[in-house]
Design a protein around this motif. Structure first.
Motif, PDB file in Angstrom:
ATOM      1  N   GLN A 184       9.353   1.423   2.312  1.00  0.00           N
ATOM      2  CA  GLN A 184       8.706   2.678   1.911  1.00  0.00           C
ATOM      3  C   GLN A 184       7.784   2.514   0.712  1.00  0.00           C
ATOM      4  N   GLY A 185       8.209   1.718  -0.270  1.00  0.00           N
ATOM      5  CA  GLY A 185       7.428   1.624  -1.498  1.00  0.00           C
ATOM      6  C   GLY A 185       6.286   0.636  -1.434  1.00  0.00           C
ATOM      7  N   LEU A 228       1.822  -2.010  -4.267  1.00  0.00           N
ATOM      8  CA  LEU A 228       0.821  -3.010  -3.906  1.00  0.00           C
ATOM      9  C   LEU A 228      -0.124  -3.339  -5.062  1.00  0.00           C
ATOM     10  N   PRO A 229      -0.679  -2.321  -5.804  1.00  0.00           N
ATOM     11  CA  PRO A 229      -1.619  -2.677  -6.882  1.00  0.00           C
ATOM     12  C   PRO A 229      -0.979  -3.563  -7.947  1.00  0.00           C
ATOM     13  N   ILE A 230       0.233  -3.194  -8.420  1.00  0.00           N
ATOM     14  CA  ILE A 230       0.883  -3.992  -9.468  1.00  0.00           C
ATOM     15  C   ILE A 230       1.137  -5.408  -8.964  1.00  0.00           C
ATOM     16  N   GLY A 231       1.678  -5.477  -7.761  1.00  0.00           N
ATOM     17  CA  GLY A 231       1.967  -6.790  -7.190  1.00  0.00           C
ATOM     18  C   GLY A 231       0.696  -7.604  -7.048  1.00  0.00           C
ATOM     19  N   GLY A 232      -0.387  -6.935  -6.626  1.00  0.00           N
ATOM     20  CA  GLY A 232      -1.651  -7.641  -6.462  1.00  0.00           C
ATOM     21  C   GLY A 232      -2.164  -8.186  -7.780  1.00  0.00           C
TER      22      GLY A 232
END
Lengths: 203, 357
Positions: A84-85, A90-94
């Motif tokens: 779900q998350g 995605l932005p932080i992980g990217g």
């Protein structure tokens, strides 16, 4: 021959790495992670660092990853909740992944232009006839002995910390004392009581 | 054609492949008879006859069992993870056999003369736990899973003491190459590492090394899941542990892997402590003999040592009752780990201050 081995191992490492993050089942992920470790150990052997390769397998694959697999197998992971998350994080992980990639590129570029040990130190060439276990030992126990000891102390602190966090003394729990058990004799272990008819036993 | 064969890469590949095939066939044939010996010894202790129907004295029993296993149907449980379920026994078998690559059978008779041979053996035996965990998990069943968890904890625990005991031998020998370790134990019997190595002048170290050998033997029993430490497959509690859901050939692979690991441990005991191929007396008188004959006889000596070690492991199965799980963990972490640490300290102190050369 070596080139074939290198490309095989490198391909296996990268493929396994990709599958770690893309596998649906977490247990499969851990197994692919182990495959990646193993292929990385193979790359070490190709570099001539057989001691490091064996340590990688003994320590990471043989002990750490086993415990990891242990934990993942026992967890009851809810896959839908996990997914779900995805868009949210995605932005932080990217960003994190981008920084890591940049750092790796800088390090690789520096190593490529200046050599592994930087400008000042001369890189240790493996002398012919001396196994690299001995070379590592010579450097580790002479030039870097204090850092080596310090690393050991850090591990010791971590170990003591883990024990302190989990050790509990519950009162009223019967524990086995092997020495006591072995030292038992018929004299201490039993009592012979003469019972008169019609009386029964009272403590 | 002759140019093809004189190419060094081709020659190397052919020689290595031949060596690997020879070792694998030798190990498999030995396993067939050692498995029978195991059952016969167990039967003998219990005053039974053991397998005695197939062939003279039951000598062909293992081959009959092999036929039976191969011809049966492979049953895969419905909820099982098929790929991992079938991969697990294969992985076990492969890992049990790759360890033999560094075992020196006679001077120069070794598939791969690695400089870090001992570490390689340790690494391969520590990987062996994956076959068991994967098999237990992929079966998707309670008993196999519990057996696999037990086994993982047990093998990881005893690897620690095995590693430390191996360090004592490395300290004595000053090398991690198995061929060099065996070479150093050449000559009379008191040069063997179990008697302290380096000749009669260092015999004072013998008590320490005999204790180390005994601890290695017990840890080897635990590491290979042999009785009295066969808790992963304790039939009274877990039916057969991680092997419950396995049948036919996959089960056979697990079985062969288990016995191959046991024999590998026997080989390690004889290489590390009992001088490997050295017969215990100087072999200078064979100088004029054909080298192949000498090597063959030395390999027989090594084989004899393996069989003796296997006899003791089989006897342990017959005469020792099974440990309880908490006692097993207590023995591993509270007794063997401190004791082996003390042994390492003693041997390294001896190495620095007391060694007579």
């Amino acid at each position: 021959m070596q080139a074939i081995a290198f490309y095989l191992l490198a391909f296996a490492t990268i493929a396994a790495g990709l599958l770690v993050v893309s596998a649906k089942n977490p247990v499969h992920s851990v197994l692919f992670l182990i495959t990646a470790f193993f292929s990385a150990a193979g790359l070490f052997v190709l570099l001539g660092a057989e001691f490091l390769a064996m340590l990688l397998i003994v320590v990471y694959v043989g002990a750490v990853a086993v415990l990891f697999l242990f934990v993942v197998m026992m967890l009851d992971v809810d896959f839908t909740a996990l997914r779900q998350g995805f868009a949210q994080y995605l932005p932080i992980g990217g960003i994190v992944a981008g920084f890591l990639t940049l750092e790796m590129i800088f390090v690789a570029a520096t190593v490529a232009s200046h050599g592994a040990a930087g400008k000042n130190a001369t890189p240790m060439a493996s002398a012919p006839g001396i196994p690299n276990t001995e070379m590592i030992g010579r450097v580790l126990y002479t030039d870097y002995i204090f850092f080596f000891q310090l690393a050991g102390l850090v591990l010791l602190v971590a170990m003591i910390g883990a024990i302190v966090l989990t050790l509990r003394h519950k009162p009223g729990v019967k524990r086995q004392d092997i020495g006591k058990q072995i030292a038992r004799t018929p004299k201490t272990g039993m009592e012979i009581v003469q019972i008169k008819p019609g009386e029964g036993i009272s403590e | 054609m002759s140019a093809f064969f004189s190419n060094p890469a081709v020659t190397w590949t052919l020689l290595t492949t031949g060596g690997i095939l020879l070792v694998v066939v030798w190990v498999l044939l030995s396993l067939a008879f050692l498995l029978l010996a195991d059952r016969k010894i167990w039967a003998g202790v219990q005053m039974r006859k053991g397998p005695n129907v197939v062939g003279p004295f039951g000598l062909l029993q293992s081959f009959a069992d092999f036929g039976k296993f191969v011809l049966k149907e492979i049953i895969i449980p419905a909820g099982a993870d098929k790929v991992i379920f079938l991969l697990a026994p294969l992985l076990s078998l492969v890992l049990a056999f790759v360890g033999w690559a560094v075992i020196p059978f006679a001077p120069g008779w070794v598939v791969s003369n690695l400089n870090v041979g001992i570490l390689y053996l340790l690494a391969m035996s520590s990987l062996g736990v994956y076959g068991i965990i994967m098999g237990g998990w992929a079966s998707n069943s309670k008993y196999p899973f519990l057996g696999a968890l037990r086994s993982a904890a047990q093998m990881v625990s005893y690897e620690v003491s095995i590693g430390l005991i191996i360090i004592t031998v490395i300290l004595l020998a000053g090398t991690m190459n198995l061929s060099s370790i065996v070479d150093q134990q050449a000559g009379w019997i008191w040069n063997w590492n179990v008697f302290g190595g380096h000749g009669l002048k260092n015999i004072i170290l013998a008590p320490v090394m005999i204790i180390a050998m005994g601890m290695f033997f017990i840890s080897a029993l635990a590491e290979t899941n042999r009785p009295p430490f066969d808790l992963p497959e304790a039939e009274s509690e877990l039916v057969a542990g991680y092997q419950v859901e396995y049948s036919s050939t996959p089960y056979l692979l697990f079985m062969v892997a288990e016995y191959s690991n046991i024999v590998l441990m026997c080989a390690m005991i004889s290489v590390l402590f009992f001088g490997g191929w050295n017969p215990g007396f100087p072999i200078g008188f064979t100088a004029g003999w054909p080298p192949f004959l000498v090597n063959f006889l030395l390999a027989l000596v090594f084989y004899f040592k393996i069989v003796v070690a296997f006899f003791f492991i089989a006897m342990a199965k017959a005469i020792v009752p099974r440990y309880r799980y908490d006692q097993l963990m207590r023995l591993g972490w509270k007794v063997f780990l401190p004791m082996s640490l003390v042994l390492v300290m003693l041997v390294s102190a001896w190495r620095v201050f007391g060694l007579q050369t």
